[in-house]
Design an enzyme around this catalytic site. Sequence first.
Site, PDB file in Angstrom:
ATOM      1  N   ARG A  95      -6.577  -7.747  14.864  1.00  0.00           N
ATOM      2  CA  ARG A  95      -5.487  -7.684  13.894  1.00  0.00           C
ATOM      3  C   ARG A  95      -4.214  -8.195  14.562  1.00  0.00           C
ATOM      4  O   ARG A  95      -3.963  -7.903  15.729  1.00  0.00           O
ATOM      5  CB  ARG A  95      -5.287  -6.240  13.424  1.00  0.00           C
ATOM      6  CG  ARG A  95      -4.230  -6.070  12.351  1.00  0.00           C
ATOM      7  CD  ARG A  95      -4.029  -4.607  12.004  1.00  0.00           C
ATOM      8  NE  ARG A  95      -3.006  -4.439  10.996  1.00  0.00           N
ATOM      9  CZ  ARG A  95      -2.462  -3.268  10.660  1.00  0.00           C
ATOM     10  NH1 ARG A  95      -2.866  -2.162  11.260  1.00  0.00           N
ATOM     11  NH2 ARG A  95      -1.531  -3.196   9.744  1.00  0.00           N
ATOM     12  N   HIS A 149     -12.388   2.750  10.228  1.00  0.00           N
ATOM     13  CA  HIS A 149     -11.845   2.227  11.477  1.00  0.00           C
ATOM     14  C   HIS A 149     -12.813   2.413  12.643  1.00  0.00           C
ATOM     15  O   HIS A 149     -12.444   2.198  13.792  1.00  0.00           O
ATOM     16  CB  HIS A 149     -10.516   2.917  11.800  1.00  0.00           C
ATOM     17  CG  HIS A 149      -9.430   2.618  10.803  1.00  0.00           C
ATOM     18  ND1 HIS A 149      -8.996   1.335  10.560  1.00  0.00           N
ATOM     19  CD2 HIS A 149      -8.707   3.421   9.985  1.00  0.00           C
ATOM     20  CE1 HIS A 149      -8.044   1.369   9.638  1.00  0.00           C
ATOM     21  NE2 HIS A 149      -7.858   2.609   9.275  1.00  0.00           N
ATOM     22  N   ASP A 185     -11.661  -2.348  26.697  1.00  0.00           N
ATOM     23  CA  ASP A 185     -12.132  -2.382  25.322  1.00  0.00           C
ATOM     24  C   ASP A 185     -11.271  -3.395  24.574  1.00  0.00           C
ATOM     25  O   ASP A 185     -10.049  -3.418  24.745  1.00  0.00           O
ATOM     26  CB  ASP A 185     -11.991  -0.988  24.707  1.00  0.00           C
ATOM     27  CG  ASP A 185     -12.740  -0.850  23.388  1.00  0.00           C
ATOM     28  OD1 ASP A 185     -12.929  -1.875  22.709  1.00  0.00           O
ATOM     29  OD2 ASP A 185     -13.109   0.279  23.037  1.00  0.00           O
ATOM     30  N   HIS A 211     -15.975   1.990  15.336  1.00  0.00           N
ATOM     31  CA  HIS A 211     -16.695   0.935  16.045  1.00  0.00           C
ATOM     32  C   HIS A 211     -18.069   1.457  16.442  1.00  0.00           C
ATOM     33  O   HIS A 211     -18.260   2.658  16.658  1.00  0.00           O
ATOM     34  CB  HIS A 211     -15.926   0.506  17.298  1.00  0.00           C
ATOM     35  CG  HIS A 211     -14.720  -0.322  17.001  1.00  0.00           C
ATOM     36  ND1 HIS A 211     -14.052  -1.033  17.970  1.00  0.00           N
ATOM     37  CD2 HIS A 211     -14.047  -0.563  15.848  1.00  0.00           C
ATOM     38  CE1 HIS A 211     -13.022  -1.675  17.426  1.00  0.00           C
ATOM     39  NE2 HIS A 211     -13.000  -1.400  16.136  1.00  0.00           N
ATOM     40  N   TYR A 223      -5.261   5.673  18.763  1.00  0.00           N
ATOM     41  CA  TYR A 223      -4.316   4.824  18.038  1.00  0.00           C
ATOM     42  C   TYR A 223      -3.927   5.445  16.699  1.00  0.00           C
ATOM     43  O   TYR A 223      -2.745   5.508  16.334  1.00  0.00           O
ATOM     44  CB  TYR A 223      -4.927   3.436  17.833  1.00  0.00           C
ATOM     45  CG  TYR A 223      -4.053   2.489  17.038  1.00  0.00           C
ATOM     46  CD1 TYR A 223      -2.973   1.851  17.641  1.00  0.00           C
ATOM     47  CD2 TYR A 223      -4.300   2.228  15.692  1.00  0.00           C
ATOM     48  CE1 TYR A 223      -2.164   0.974  16.919  1.00  0.00           C
ATOM     49  CE2 TYR A 223      -3.510   1.365  14.971  1.00  0.00           C
ATOM     50  CZ  TYR A 223      -2.435   0.735  15.582  1.00  0.00           C
ATOM     51  OH  TYR A 223      -1.641  -0.122  14.861  1.00  0.00           O
ATOM     52  N   TYR A 224      -4.902   5.913  15.942  1.00  0.00           N
ATOM     53  CA  TYR A 224      -4.605   6.535  14.659  1.00  0.00           C
ATOM     54  C   TYR A 224      -4.170   7.986  14.815  1.00  0.00           C
ATOM     55  O   TYR A 224      -3.458   8.522  13.964  1.00  0.00           O
ATOM     56  CB  TYR A 224      -5.810   6.412  13.719  1.00  0.00           C
ATOM     57  CG  TYR A 224      -5.909   5.011  13.179  1.00  0.00           C
ATOM     58  CD1 TYR A 224      -5.141   4.614  12.096  1.00  0.00           C
ATOM     59  CD2 TYR A 224      -6.712   4.066  13.792  1.00  0.00           C
ATOM     60  CE1 TYR A 224      -5.175   3.316  11.623  1.00  0.00           C
ATOM     61  CE2 TYR A 224      -6.761   2.754  13.325  1.00  0.00           C
ATOM     62  CZ  TYR A 224      -5.983   2.391  12.243  1.00  0.00           C
ATOM     63  OH  TYR A 224      -6.009   1.092  11.791  1.00  0.00           O
ATOM     64  N   GLN A 256       0.847  -1.188   0.000  1.00  0.00           N
ATOM     65  CA  GLN A 256       0.000   0.000   0.000  1.00  0.00           C
ATOM     66  C   GLN A 256       0.892   1.251   0.000  1.00  0.00           C
ATOM     67  O   GLN A 256       1.998   1.242   0.535  1.00  0.00           O
ATOM     68  CB  GLN A 256      -0.947   0.017   1.203  1.00  0.00           C
ATOM     69  CG  GLN A 256      -0.273   0.027   2.558  1.00  0.00           C
ATOM     70  CD  GLN A 256      -1.270   0.153   3.706  1.00  0.00           C
ATOM     71  OE1 GLN A 256      -2.444   0.430   3.499  1.00  0.00           O
ATOM     72  NE2 GLN A 256      -0.795  -0.057   4.911  1.00  0.00           N
TER      73      GLN A 256
END
Length: 717
Positions: free
Chosen positions: A419, A394, A414, A396, A227-228, A115
């Site tokens: 992954r 991404h 959580d 939820h 996280y991102y 990618q």
Amino acid sequence: MSVEEAAQLRRHLHAAETRDDLLGRAIKRDIRALELYLQLPPEVPGHGEAGGYEHNRHKQNYIHLHLAGKLWLITQEPRYRDYVIDMLQRYADVYPQLRLNTSKDTNPPGRLFHQTLNENMWLLYASDAYSCVHACLNTEQRLHIENNLFREMVQLFTETYAHDFDIVHNHGLWAVAAVGICGYAINDQGIVDKALYGLKGDSVSGGFLAQLEQLFSPDGYYMEGPYYHRFALRPLLLFAEAIERRQPQVRIYDVKQQIIKRTSLALMSTAFPDGTLPALNDSSKTMGISDEGLIIATSLCYQRYGADPMLVAMAQHQQQVWVGAAGLQLARAARDQAPMPLNWGSFVLNDGAEGERGGLGILRHQDKTDDLHMALLWFGQHGSDHKLHAALDHGHFDGLHLSWFNRSQEVLNDYGFGRWVNIEPKFGGRYIPENKSYCKQTIAHNTVVVDEQSQNRGDTATAEQRWGELHFCVTDHPAGQGISARAQGYYEGVDMQRSVLMLQLEGLSAPVLLDLYRLTSTAEHQYDYALHYQGQIIHTDFDISASPQLSALGAAHGYQHLWELGRGHISGETQSAQVSWLMGHSYYSISTALPAGGDVIFCRIGANDPQFNLRSEPALVIRSRGRDQLFATVLETHGHFDESMEISENARGDIERVEVIGHNQAASVVRLKRRSGQNLVVMLSNSSDVEGPHSVEFNGQLYRWNGAFATRPETEA
């Protein structure tokens, strides 16, 4: 890194009084890592699977190119310079002839990686390495590297994939930062301008300035979650620093009322007391403040925005600083300041470009033993924008999710993403299929599921149109702190409100968490209040019927992945349930009122998972049926267990049970029954006028108070 800056770091490294501080240790750590890598023969591999050998070798190459470049400037070791020149020429030899890699998802492929995101990362770090050795190259070497490698990569990103270059997203941020830093490295302002202002040059449809204006909320929160956010922070800061050094007239650190500072601090302030980041949306359970992006952020914010004791505390917990002039300043401060806990206080971070799409509330309390308790209530927008790219979803389905942390562990947790990152045998290191079928679903989170359906029907396009609304946030009440939020329309015909109070009760060293989850509807529904924990069940005050044969709890929306292990039916006069468990050295208890009766279901993750992709973890599902329902639950931390010393203290908590006195549109009133007999009545406003005086009558008893909530002691006769 400038020559002058490198000279400063060189002196710092060799000075006796500083060689072992945070900066000195960071430089020596980098030298050790580079020396170990240089023992391998140089290699430019071909294509490979995500997380496979080729992928990892390309990644390690750019990491060590970057290390070698800056360490050449700091140490003046010729082998480091020669390594950078040799590797860049090797890549330039082959890059123009490489075909595009094969993508196994919807991300566009690069020539090196599966990618372009990874290819952007490669370009950013390799360009920075090139800038460190540029002055040592002859004309032929420069033209070969610039024309056959860097300009080829820039063309791939800005022309072949022009439709992705300007997307306002963390992928787009990596793209513009990589191209911009490359432009500076090869002295091509035209390339820099594309990165800075977008392909149209308007600073709105794309480019770095558009990213800063549109990607974060006014409070600095990033919709995809911590996280991102930490991943997006790295290119943001590296490019910002390059802009400040090469084009100071842009005043990049002042853009959008210093959004770079606000988004950096916003991310830092979401961390649990141990430094781990909450796993909101697709997230790793182990990512924390030692991530490279946050290391850079701590140092640069300290340098660019002024001394802040919390940034020093961050560096002390990170135990490293960014190798640069910013790290030099912070290392000195960390050496001189006494250690501090990571206590960013209690607050709300608004979500959405204008701060209008819900948000994230955090309550923190440091008790008398200096243990830091943290509760997190999530009520923001769905964490993705599927219109940009299908692979970028991404989010939820977990509105009004609750996390609870104390005693150095996540008590209510959580699951995070499904992954196995870069572990190639596990679905190529990509997201496993169960990420969609379980991890994203509402039952995988600490919230309420209606009729075994995920919120917003588990549909991303629907979820993106809805977000929660803050009801109140109180951080200075004599009885404690509280936060309340609403979510409407997540289920057709059902309105939800969750209020979380962190209360200090007389005689208890640790605060208790009172969770009031209220649902209202004109029709009857099944309500499942889910709690995810870790540890060993110690005690229940009801009988449990174990399942004679394991079966899944349901058929879809994540229920198909939960084994039902057993259940207890709650009825009788008390209509209350208590469950205690041991986690580490601490005991935890939940006491829940079920006015309509119901079941407590014990579950474990792992059903319908033939490849064993999911982690086997326990969960509780408290089920009730009705129209209007108030789940009133107290979570208590108590006692201590030390197996090696055979010591167990206070294994039974102070809270005996919870009783719902009443609830309606105006208020909710509950009673906490304590073993000591010093019971507590808690009154909470459900009306829009939370500040004014309140009164409500239940069962002939009038309750009066002021403000969002109040408590009243009640001693048993």
